[in-house]
Design a protein around this motif. Structure first.
Motif, short mmCIF file in Angstrom:
data_model
loop_
_atom_site.label_atom_id
_atom_site.label_comp_id
_atom_site.label_asym_id
_atom_site.label_seq_id
_atom_site.Cartn_x
_atom_site.Cartn_y
_atom_site.Cartn_z
N GLN A 85 0.90 -1.12 -0.02
CA GLN A 85 0.00 -0.04 -0.04
C GLN A 85 0.95 1.24 -0.07
O GLN A 85 2.05 1.40 0.77
CB GLN A 85 -0.92 0.16 1.15
N ASP A 86 0.64 2.27 -1.01
CA ASP A 86 1.42 3.34 -1.24
C ASP A 86 3.08 3.21 -1.15
O ASP A 86 3.39 3.99 -0.47
CB ASP A 86 1.01 4.41 0.04
N GLY A 87 3.44 2.34 -1.84
CA GLY A 87 4.61 1.96 -2.02
C GLY A 87 5.54 1.15 -0.91
O GLY A 87 6.50 1.60 -1.03
N VAL A 88 4.72 0.62 0.08
CA VAL A 88 5.24 0.04 1.19
C VAL A 88 4.63 -1.34 1.37
O VAL A 88 3.56 -1.43 1.05
CB VAL A 88 5.18 0.93 2.55
N LEU A 89 5.58 -2.31 1.33
CA LEU A 89 5.17 -3.85 1.27
C LEU A 89 5.13 -4.01 2.69
O LEU A 89 6.39 -3.97 3.44
CB LEU A 89 6.14 -4.58 0.45
N THR A 90 4.22 -4.68 3.39
CA THR A 90 4.08 -5.30 4.63
C THR A 90 4.15 -6.63 4.59
O THR A 90 3.01 -7.03 4.24
CB THR A 90 3.02 -4.65 5.45
N VAL A 91 5.01 -7.57 5.02
CA VAL A 91 4.81 -9.06 5.09
C VAL A 91 4.62 -9.38 6.61
O VAL A 91 5.80 -9.12 7.32
CB VAL A 91 6.05 -9.80 4.34
N THR A 92 3.52 -10.13 6.98
CA THR A 92 3.40 -10.31 8.16
C THR A 92 3.30 -11.83 8.62
O THR A 92 2.69 -12.63 7.90
CB THR A 92 2.02 -9.68 8.63
N PHE A 93 4.30 -12.23 9.65
CA PHE A 93 4.01 -13.69 10.08
C PHE A 93 3.52 -13.85 11.33
O PHE A 93 4.12 -13.07 12.31
CB PHE A 93 5.32 -14.32 10.10
N GLU A 94 2.36 -14.63 11.53
CA GLU A 94 1.95 -14.66 13.09
C GLU A 94 2.89 -15.55 13.82
O GLU A 94 3.71 -16.37 13.29
CB GLU A 94 0.59 -15.38 12.93
N LYS A 95 2.95 -15.33 15.17
CA LYS A 95 3.81 -16.04 15.81
C LYS A 95 3.11 -17.28 16.47
O LYS A 95 1.72 -17.37 16.49
CB LYS A 95 4.15 -15.27 17.32
N LEU A 96 3.86 -18.60 16.46
CA LEU A 96 3.33 -19.74 17.16
C LEU A 96 3.16 -19.54 18.77
O LEU A 96 3.70 -18.72 19.17
CB LEU A 96 4.41 -20.77 16.89
N PRO A 97 2.13 -20.20 19.13
CA PRO A 97 1.88 -20.20 20.66
C PRO A 97 3.06 -20.54 21.25
O PRO A 97 3.69 -21.67 20.93
CB PRO A 97 0.67 -21.07 20.71
N PRO A 98 3.25 -20.01 22.47
CA PRO A 98 4.53 -20.65 23.30
C PRO A 98 4.24 -22.09 23.35
O PRO A 98 3.16 -22.42 24.00
CB PRO A 98 4.65 -19.81 24.37
N PRO A 99 5.25 -22.95 23.71
CA PRO A 99 5.08 -24.35 23.88
C PRO A 99 4.63 -24.40 25.33
O PRO A 99 5.09 -23.67 26.42
CB PRO A 99 6.36 -25.05 23.65
N GLU A 100 3.77 -25.37 25.94
CA GLU A 100 3.19 -25.71 27.24
C GLU A 100 4.46 -26.14 27.86
O GLU A 100 5.06 -26.92 27.35
CB GLU A 100 2.39 -26.58 27.16
N PRO A 101 4.67 -25.62 29.18
CA PRO A 101 5.63 -26.04 29.89
C PRO A 101 5.70 -27.45 30.26
O PRO A 101 4.52 -27.81 30.56
CB PRO A 101 5.91 -25.21 31.03
#
Length: 156
Positions: A129-145
């Protein structure tokens, strides 16, 4: 031109002949970067990018003014490297018009970023958008202890 035919048989002239012949070969046995490689390396270094972490995601933000969305490619290699590449094409010159000065970069570009271990490569979005590319990765949930394992002590 063969220098030996002109009665130059010294080792120095043999080396000069080899260097001269190497410039004519199409396979380029001398290992020096081509002009294209040097230009592409400069384009990679000149492509500005930011990496931002939020509580739920990682965002790679890359400036791409004048690049069409169809000329941008986003790939994930080896499940841990994101590759952003594309090409900025030169405008077609109209008859009677010519450039007096050209400063905007044209050509191919590429950036590679190592992904953190907790980046979810299955949940990716890319928006330009408007000459700016944004690539987003969601985080994996933290492993259960892991719960401690209790071992019963027997009386011997």
């Amino acid at each position: 031109m063969d220098l030996r035919m002109m009665a130059f048989d010294s080792p120095l002239f043999s080396v000069l002949q080899h260097l001269h012949d190497a410039g004519d070969d199409s396979d380029k046995s001398v290992s020096c970067p081509s002009r294209t490689y040097a230009r592409d390396a400069k384009a990679m270094a000149a492509t500005a990018a930011d990496v931002k972490e939020s509580p739920n995601s990682y965002a790679f933000i890359v400036d791409m003014p004048g690049v069409k969305s169809s000329d941008i490619k986003v790939q994930v290699e080896d499940d841990n490297v994101v590759v952003i590449s594309g090409e900025r094409k030169r405008e077609e010159e109209k008859e009677g018009a010519k450039y007096v000065r050209m400063e905007r970069r044209v050509g191919k570009f590429m950036r590679k970023f190592a992904l953190p271990e907790n980046a979810n490569t299955d949940k990716i979005s890319a928006v330009c958008q408007d000459g700016v590319l944004t690539v987003t990765f969601e985080k994996l949930p933290p492993p259960e202890p892991k719960k401690p394992k209790t071992i019963e002590v027997k009386i011997a």
